[in-house]
Design a protein around this motif. Structure first.
Motif, short mmCIF file in Angstrom:
data_model
loop_
_atom_site.label_atom_id
_atom_site.label_comp_id
_atom_site.label_asym_id
_atom_site.label_seq_id
_atom_site.Cartn_x
_atom_site.Cartn_y
_atom_site.Cartn_z
N GLY A 1 -5.05 11.58 4.91
CA GLY A 1 -5.12 11.42 3.47
C GLY A 1 -4.27 12.40 2.69
N PRO A 2 -4.11 12.15 1.37
CA PRO A 2 -3.25 12.98 0.52
C PRO A 2 -3.63 14.46 0.51
CG PRO A 2 -3.91 10.97 -0.62
CD PRO A 2 -4.70 11.03 0.64
N GLY B 1 -0.11 5.31 1.14
CA GLY B 1 -0.50 4.15 1.94
C GLY B 1 -0.99 2.97 1.13
N GLY B 2 -0.42 2.77 -0.05
CA GLY B 2 -0.82 1.65 -0.89
C GLY B 2 -0.20 0.33 -0.45
N ALA B 3 -0.61 -0.74 -1.10
CA ALA B 3 -0.15 -2.07 -0.72
C ALA B 3 1.36 -2.21 -0.84
CB ALA B 3 -0.86 -3.12 -1.58
N ASP C 1 3.78 -3.12 2.16
CA ASP C 1 4.46 -4.42 2.01
C ASP C 1 5.95 -4.29 2.24
OD1 ASP C 1 2.52 -6.28 1.61
OD2 ASP C 1 2.75 -6.42 -0.54
N THR C 2 6.54 -3.23 1.69
CA THR C 2 8.00 -3.15 1.61
C THR C 2 8.65 -2.19 2.60
OG1 THR C 2 7.84 -1.45 -0.12
CG2 THR C 2 7.96 -3.74 -0.85
N ILE C 3 7.94 -1.11 2.96
CA ILE C 3 8.57 -0.05 3.77
C ILE C 3 8.06 -0.03 5.20
CG2 ILE C 3 8.95 2.44 3.98
CD1 ILE C 3 8.69 2.60 0.91
N SER C 4 6.76 0.07 5.38
CA SER C 4 6.22 0.22 6.74
C SER C 4 6.08 -1.10 7.48
CB SER C 4 4.85 0.91 6.69
OG SER C 4 3.86 0.02 6.20
#
Length: 503
Positions: A192-193, A210-212, A216-219
């Protein structure tokens, strides 16, 4: 007061407490665990399991709090008329943290799903392991992971991340077939942060970490994201429509067929082979209208992976996107395609490949990231798959990337080509400059002549068709009919199950 009255009084008090929790959740614009399950299941079909289970820990701050259900609601019922198992974590009870009894409920419903051979949907909203329960919580995670792997490729598993999913908790969704996240309110991370800041000095929010949007775009961890809880559950129900109950069955075929979008397929491909176009126009011109459900849409956009229907038949589509990186295959696109192919093969979903690929993406960066290792996953996934595979060469089909998009050699059952297809080791200009380097150097007229000669003799689909590498050359407008005829005559079931993750 009778015993029954005392029990009912206690239950009424618990129900009132539940209502207060619901109100608290609504203030945060989130649904409660039971509300989420009500949205998933057909009305009056849900059967709750282990309703009264409680934890047995009285130390380290838990005290005498023993809420029924221990922070998770589990059960089974009908989703669009078919039996499905599910669980939903309740963040209002100990932050949805997983302890021994919490884990037992999830493990029991996982086992029930395997016993019934039906899909399972998990709704995650948890702070992670319950610290107070120590190794008991860790053991619970271990068994859920084991069950995820045991179920992989046997029954469909869908995870919906509807709040925090921290630490070891995030590995369970990662082992399932599909992950759906909710924008702004969900997050997934191992650390966590707060810990990140202490260890590295880096300040980052939960959404950045670790947001949506990030996943969605990077991981590429998330397969799709939704604006709210209701939409996320709707996505899960739509996904279930494309999947069978288990690996022994064929997916559901719709009898009511929507027409295709009116796309003039014969006019989509540009005259100049270097001019990009939108592969979605091709897909829309082939599949039933409104049937596309894209997987990992925002990740590795040079590769399109989606479910759709052709004349009611569910299919998986793997397609190059010329609008992004010219349709080249890079590390991320390789992983995206391989995972999707493997999942389709798990659940007997035919695969249609739409090919317009000039090659694997070149450069030191890609080599450093292991394009050889990642590209091999595509080769392995297609070669291993036993479902019906239809490959359509739309335009460029060059070199090793042509093979990676499922040529006949990699197990394609049928290979068709449009007249615009170019099948070769490389593009005409590059080939001529290698074959006639000395002659064409500084001579543009001769270069152009040799390019035309190469295209006429070696790049056309007719040359490959004569050698048996292409079954037929078809007009673009006939593509849908060709796919329909094949699907109506071939029904393949993969009798040897395997997991969904390409290693």
């Amino acid at each position: 007061m009778s015993k029954l009255e005392r029990v009912l009084q206690k239950r009424n008090a618990v129900m009132q407490e539940e209502e207060l929790k619901k109100e608290k959740q609504h203030k945060k614009n989130k649904l409660s665990a039971k509300e989420r399950l009500e949205l998933l299941f057909d009305k009056n079909t849900f059967v709750e399991t282990n309703v009264f289970i409680q934890h047995r820990c009285n130390d380290f701050g838990v005290g005498e709090k023993h809420p029924d259900g221990d922070g998770v609601v589990t059960g089974y019922g009908k989703v669009n008329g078919r039996t499905v198992c599910a669980f939903a974590q309740d963040f209002t009870a100990f932050g949805g943290t997983l302890g021994e009894m919490h884990a037992k409920k999830i493990i029991d419903i996982q086992n029930k799903a395997l016993e019934l051979m039906v899909p399972i949907v998990g709704m995650y909203d948890s702070g992670g392991a319950r610290i107070q329960e120590g190794v008991g919580a860790l053991s619970g995670y271990g068994v859920t992971f084991f069950n995820n792997v045991k179920s992989s490729g046997i029954i469909p598993q869908i995870s919906i991340i509807m709040g925090p999913c921290a630490g070891g908790a995030s590995y369970s969704p990662a082992l399932t077939d599909f992950i759906i996240m909710v924008q702004d309110s969900s997050s997934m991370f191992i650390t966590g942060p707060n810990v990140v800041e202490v260890v590295t000095g880096q300040k980052v929010t939960a959404q950045e970490l670790g947001g949506a949007t990030m996943h969605d775009t990077i991981s590429g961890v998330s397969h799709m994201s939704a604006p709210n809880d209701k939409a996320a559950i709707g996505y899960a129900k739509n996904l279930l429509d494309y999947l069978p109950q288990n690996y022994r069955e064929l997916p559901y075929v719709k009898t009511e067929v929507a027409k295709t979008i009116d796309m003039k397929l014969d006019t989509i491909i540009p005259e100049n082979s270097r001019t990009p176009y939108d592969m979605y126009d091709v897909i829309n011109g082939i599949v039933d209208k409104g049937s596309i459900m894209e997987i990992q849409k925002m990740y590795a956009q040079n590769m399109i992976t989606c479910f759709a229907r052709v004349n009611g038949n569910p299919i998986g589509i793997v397609a190059n996107q010329p609008k992004c990186l010219a349709g080249c295959i890079d590390v991320n696109a390789s992983d995206k395609a391989a995972r999707f192919v493997r999942t389709c093969d798990c659940y007997n979903i035919p695969i249609v490949n739409l090919v317009d690929v000039p090659g694997f993406f070149p450069g030191k960066d890609q080599e450093d990231k292991g394009i050889i290792r990642h590209g091999a996953k595509m080769l392995y996934a297609f070669s291993e798959s036993k479902v019906t595979k239809i490959t359509i060469l739309v335009r460029k089909a060059y070199g090793g990337s042509y093979l990676a998009m499922c040529s006949k050699e990699l197990g394609a059952d049928y290979v068709f080509a449009w007249p615009t297809a170019e099948v070769a080791v490389m593009g005409a200009e590059g080939a001529v400059k290698i074959l006639y380097k000395k002659q064409v150097d500084g001579n543009q007229e001769l270069l152009n002549e040799k390019i035309r000669e190469y295209e006429d003799n070696f790049s056309t689909p007719y040359h490959a068709a004569k050698l048996g590498y292409i079954d037929d050359i078809i007009l673009p407008k006939d593509t849908r009919d060709c796919i329909t005829r094949i699907l109506s005559n071939t029904k393949k079931i993969n009798v040897v199950p395997h997991g969904n993750i390409p290693l």
